[in-house]
Design a protein around this motif. Structure first.
Motif, PDB file in Angstrom:
ATOM      1  N   SER A 388       0.821  -1.215   0.000  1.00 26.13           N
ATOM      2  CA  SER A 388       0.000   0.000   0.000  1.00 26.13           C
ATOM      3  C   SER A 388       0.852   1.261   0.000  1.00 26.13           C
ATOM      4  N   LEU A 389       2.132   1.164   0.380  1.00 32.32           N
ATOM      5  CA  LEU A 389       3.020   2.324   0.332  1.00 32.32           C
ATOM      6  C   LEU A 389       3.227   2.832  -1.090  1.00 32.32           C
ATOM      7  N   ALA A 390       2.990   1.959  -2.061  1.00 32.12           N
ATOM      8  CA  ALA A 390       3.209   2.348  -3.456  1.00 32.12           C
ATOM      9  C   ALA A 390       2.404   3.584  -3.823  1.00 32.12           C
ATOM     10  N   GLN A 391       1.227   3.737  -3.229  1.00 34.79           N
ATOM     11  CA  GLN A 391       0.356   4.863  -3.584  1.00 34.79           C
ATOM     12  C   GLN A 391       1.015   6.197  -3.256  1.00 34.79           C
ATOM     13  N   SER A 392       1.771   6.270  -2.171  1.00 34.74           N
ATOM     14  CA  SER A 392       2.377   7.535  -1.767  1.00 34.74           C
ATOM     15  C   SER A 392       3.811   7.687  -2.233  1.00 34.74           C
ATOM     16  N   VAL A 393       4.508   6.583  -2.489  1.00 38.48           N
ATOM     17  CA  VAL A 393       5.943   6.651  -2.795  1.00 38.48           C
ATOM     18  C   VAL A 393       6.226   6.584  -4.294  1.00 38.48           C
ATOM     19  N   LEU A 394       5.646   5.613  -4.989  1.00 41.19           N
ATOM     20  CA  LEU A 394       6.051   5.357  -6.366  1.00 41.19           C
ATOM     21  C   LEU A 394       5.550   6.401  -7.359  1.00 41.19           C
ATOM     22  N   GLN A 395       4.640   7.274  -6.942  1.00 40.03           N
ATOM     23  CA  GLN A 395       4.196   8.317  -7.869  1.00 40.03           C
ATOM     24  C   GLN A 395       5.072   9.574  -7.788  1.00 40.03           C
ATOM     25  N   LEU A 396       6.056   9.589  -6.879  1.00 37.75           N
ATOM     26  CA  LEU A 396       6.934  10.740  -6.764  1.00 37.75           C
ATOM     27  C   LEU A 396       7.878  10.828  -7.957  1.00 37.75           C
TER      28      LEU A 396
END
Length: 706
Positions: A388-396
């Motif tokens: 679920s961290l992907a939503q906040s991290v990988l879009q940077l």
């Protein structure tokens, strides 16, 4: 020694080591490895120039090939291998094992970037793994090759009864029943081998079929184990899967609440804990966790923090504070400067909190040579452990050179797709250097160079300005951003990415090289109007000033003598020459960064000689050169009606707040007091105290700077 012969990329090696040769070399490595608990484990950080994408295909959608068909320096797109691990792992920057395919071919397999929560961080002998689109590389001497798995999602740990396993590798279930697997999981748990416990509980759940009564307590066990491992997404899923509709469900909701809390999802955590309390209102642990959750929700809603208590609780062993993030005053939106930015959702005044954010990811590593690698490793492993961290991290933003597939963070073959090169790009473009606390870091005797690296996802959206309207500070893993001047609702808020260089060309190069943009702040845009000869002349003049200041310290620093009158006059002459090189039509309301160093030097020199009037003059010049409105000239400097407390509200949109402002105000206060202007001195102290709040994030005594 004969030179190593390199094969052309895509070639099949004419010969490979035998199984016996591989085992002999591997045994030598195993005997040398240090597996003590305190042994530092190195990290293989990726080189972005060598980036290649992670596989986004399922192992069931690729062609399975034998090891003998692997080609050197090739990424085998659309292909995969299935192998059995036939040796213990050598643990270094990754885990290197000897593997064998169904045809008896053997090779080395190097698995990198697996977290401690994964069996693949040191895959046991006898396990079966699949590698998707493997990269086969030359790793040293003649005939020395290995399969290299940089992306953690490219290698899959197969269950023993997976139908994709070739018949000759199939072992059948190692244990006969679900109860046996459960017992094996319990044994591994007691031995604190938590990854193995999770694996065994998964086998038990699979082996029991549709026996819901048997599954529920196994899900409970696995939820608890995943909580220990920090795998909060999996823990929450297991906790909810353990619900039976009976009175024992309070524990399921309690575990789900703890997992959501670990993910900083405090509203969801409260909902789970509310249900747990409805079933078990007397549960002490549940009630305590519920109270913690309510405290975090209050912080998220109101931004009410006891920063002093937070600072007091810090230690080198305790940097992760149990606090929530206050983000309501800002929002992410498209920016006219660079992609997206942060914007104020209400009007802010100087000193107001723009936001307070708990680090998304921040390792406890303050050794500069290790801090970057530690953050990279944490980012990769947490993205694997908690998809679920992907939503906040990988879009940077990760830079323009890295291509995205669009599948990053999606679940394939039961694991999230994690591209380590993309993660490293995001780290380099978005991480912050952070002291244990900014307050301690500003003290003159604070140890130098002790900086951790962290990622604050919300703060990462802030664009840079050389004259920003906010200032950031740190208390442990909490980032505090305060407005340094008035910000209207809807205005974009800016920060300094790094301390800005006094010279336009040098700071422009930093932004281009590190982030790929040309700064469009008011200062940079205006300075570009200066002719090239003026820019070059200022650079030359500043270099002469810095040589003089370095050769002859102002106030006996380092045991040297106090500057002589002749040296002071020379520095004043050089400073005046540099000042004359600043065009009034450009710099009338802008900082003059090149003049800060000589004016600081002159403050120290005159202070050491107790020339208080000159201290006032040059301390005011320091404030002016940072872009603040101050009296101009010696006559106005003696004007007792000037109120330094107003510099934060009357200095326009191009002032630059730093700790040097606080120190200059304290020097002014000292000089005013010596000149008998006690009211002016008192106002300077109040202004310094306010400025120190901006610098450190909360109210502190600026006397620690002396």
């Amino acid at each position: 020694m004969a030179a190593t012969k390199s094969l052309a990329p895509g070639s099949v090696p004419p010969s490979r080591p035998t199984k016996e040769q591989l085992f002999k070399t591997h045994k030598t490595h195993l005997e040398s490895q240090d597996l003590s608990p305190d042994a530092p484990r190195p990290v293989k950080q990726p080189i972005l120039a060598e980036a290649y994408p992670a596989s986004t295909r399922s192992i069931r959608d690729v062609e399975i090939i034998p090891l003998s068909e692997l080609r050197v320096e090739k990424h085998h797109r659309g292909q995969g291998i299935i192998v059995k691990v036939i040796s213990p792992p050598f643990i270094g920057a990754g885990a290197v094992s000897i593997v064998e395919d169904e045809f008896g071919n053997v090779e080395k397999l190097a698995i990198y970037n697996q977290g401690d929560a994964s069996i693949l961080s040191g895959v046991p002998e006898g396990c079966l793994v699949a590698v998707k689109e493997p990269y086969y590389m030359h790793s040293g001497g003649d005939s020395d090759y290995m399969i290299c798995c940089d992306h953690p999602s490219d290698v899959i740990l197969l269950r023993f009864n997976d139908p994709i396993i070739p018949e000759s590798l199939r072992l059948g279930p190692l244990l006969k029943s679900a109860a046996d697997w459960r017992s094996a999981g319990d044994k591994a748990f007691l031995e604190k081998d938590f990854p193995t416990a999770v694996f065994c509980y998964a086998e038990a759940i699979e082996a029991c079929g549709d026996d819901a009564a048997f599954k529920a307590p196994i899900h409970t066990k696995r939820a608890g184990t995943n909580l220990i491992l920090g795998r909060y997404d999996a823990a929450k899923a297991d906790a909810l899967a353990s619900i039976t509709g009976g009175p024992g469900d309070w524990k399921a909701y309690y575990n789900a609440g703890r997992a959501a809390y670990g993910l900083c999802e405090y509203a969801a955590s409260k909902e789970f804990l509310d249900k747990a309390l409805q079933i078990n209102p007397s549960g002490t642990g549940v009630r305590k966790q519920h109270e913690r959750c309510l405290a975090r929700l209050r912080e998220e809603e109101h931004g009410d923090y006891n920063f002093g208590a937070m600072l007091a609780s810090l230690s080198p062993q305790h940097i992760h504070l149990d606090r929530g993030s206050f983000l309501r005053n800002t929002r992410v939106a498209e920016s006219k400067h660079h992609g997206r930015g942060l914007f104020a959702t209400r009007a802010l005044q100087a000193g107001d909190i723009a936001f307070v954010e708990k680090a998304t990811l921040m390792p406890n590593q303050y050794e500069p040579s290790r801090a970057s690698a530690a953050l990279y490793a944490m980012m990769v492993r947490q993205l694997c452990d908690n998809p679920s961290l992907a939503q906040s991290v990988l879009q940077l933003y990760a830079g323009d050179s890295l291509e995205r597939t669009g599948a990053e963070g999606t679940i394939v073959d039961g694991v999230p797709v994690v591209d380590v090169f993309l993660v490293e790009g995001i780290r380099t473009k978005n991480c912050f250097s952070a002291p244990l606390s900014t307050f301690e870091d500003t003290k003159p005797r604070s140890p130098a160079g002790r900086m951790a690296k962290g990622l604050w996802a919300h703060a990462s959206y802030m664009n840079h300005s050389c004259v920003p309207n906010t200032m950031r500070s740190f208390v442990g893993d909490m980032l505090i951003s305060r407005a340094t001047r008035a910000i209207a609702e809807g205005d974009e808020i800016f920060q300094q990415y790094v301390p800005v260089n006094a010279l336009l060309d040098l700071r422009t190069a930093v932004f281009k090289d590190n982030w790929g943009f040309e700064c469009s702040c008011q200062l940079c845009v205006s300075e570009r109007r200066s002719p090239r000869d003026k820019l070059d002349a200022r650079k030359k003049a500043l270099a002469a000033i810095e040589r003089t200041g370095t050769k002859k310290p102002a106030a006996g620093k380092g045991g040297g003598a106090i500057a002589t009158d002749a040296t002071i006059r020379h520095m004043e002459k050089l400073a005046k020459q540099l000042e004359d090189l600043h065009e009034p039509d450009i710099y009338d309301a802008l900082p003059r960064l090149a003049l800060i160093y000589p004016c600081d030097w002159l403050v120290d020199a005159h202070r050491a000689r107790k020339n208080h009037a000159k201290v006032v003059r040059y301390a005011l010049q320091v404030l002016r050169n940072f872009g603040f409105n101050v009296p101009s000239g010696e006559a106005d400097a003696a004007d007792d009606s000037w109120d330094p407390r107003e510099i934060y509200t009357t200095s326009g949109d191009a002032s630059l707040m730093t700790v040097h402002i606080v120190l200059a105000l304290r020097r002014l206060a000292e000089a005013y007091r010596a000149l008998g202007q006690r009211d002016s001195a008192g106002r300077c102290i109040e202004a310094a105290q306010f400025g120190y709040t901006l610098v450190t994030g909360f109210e502190n005594d600026s006397r620690v700077l002396e």
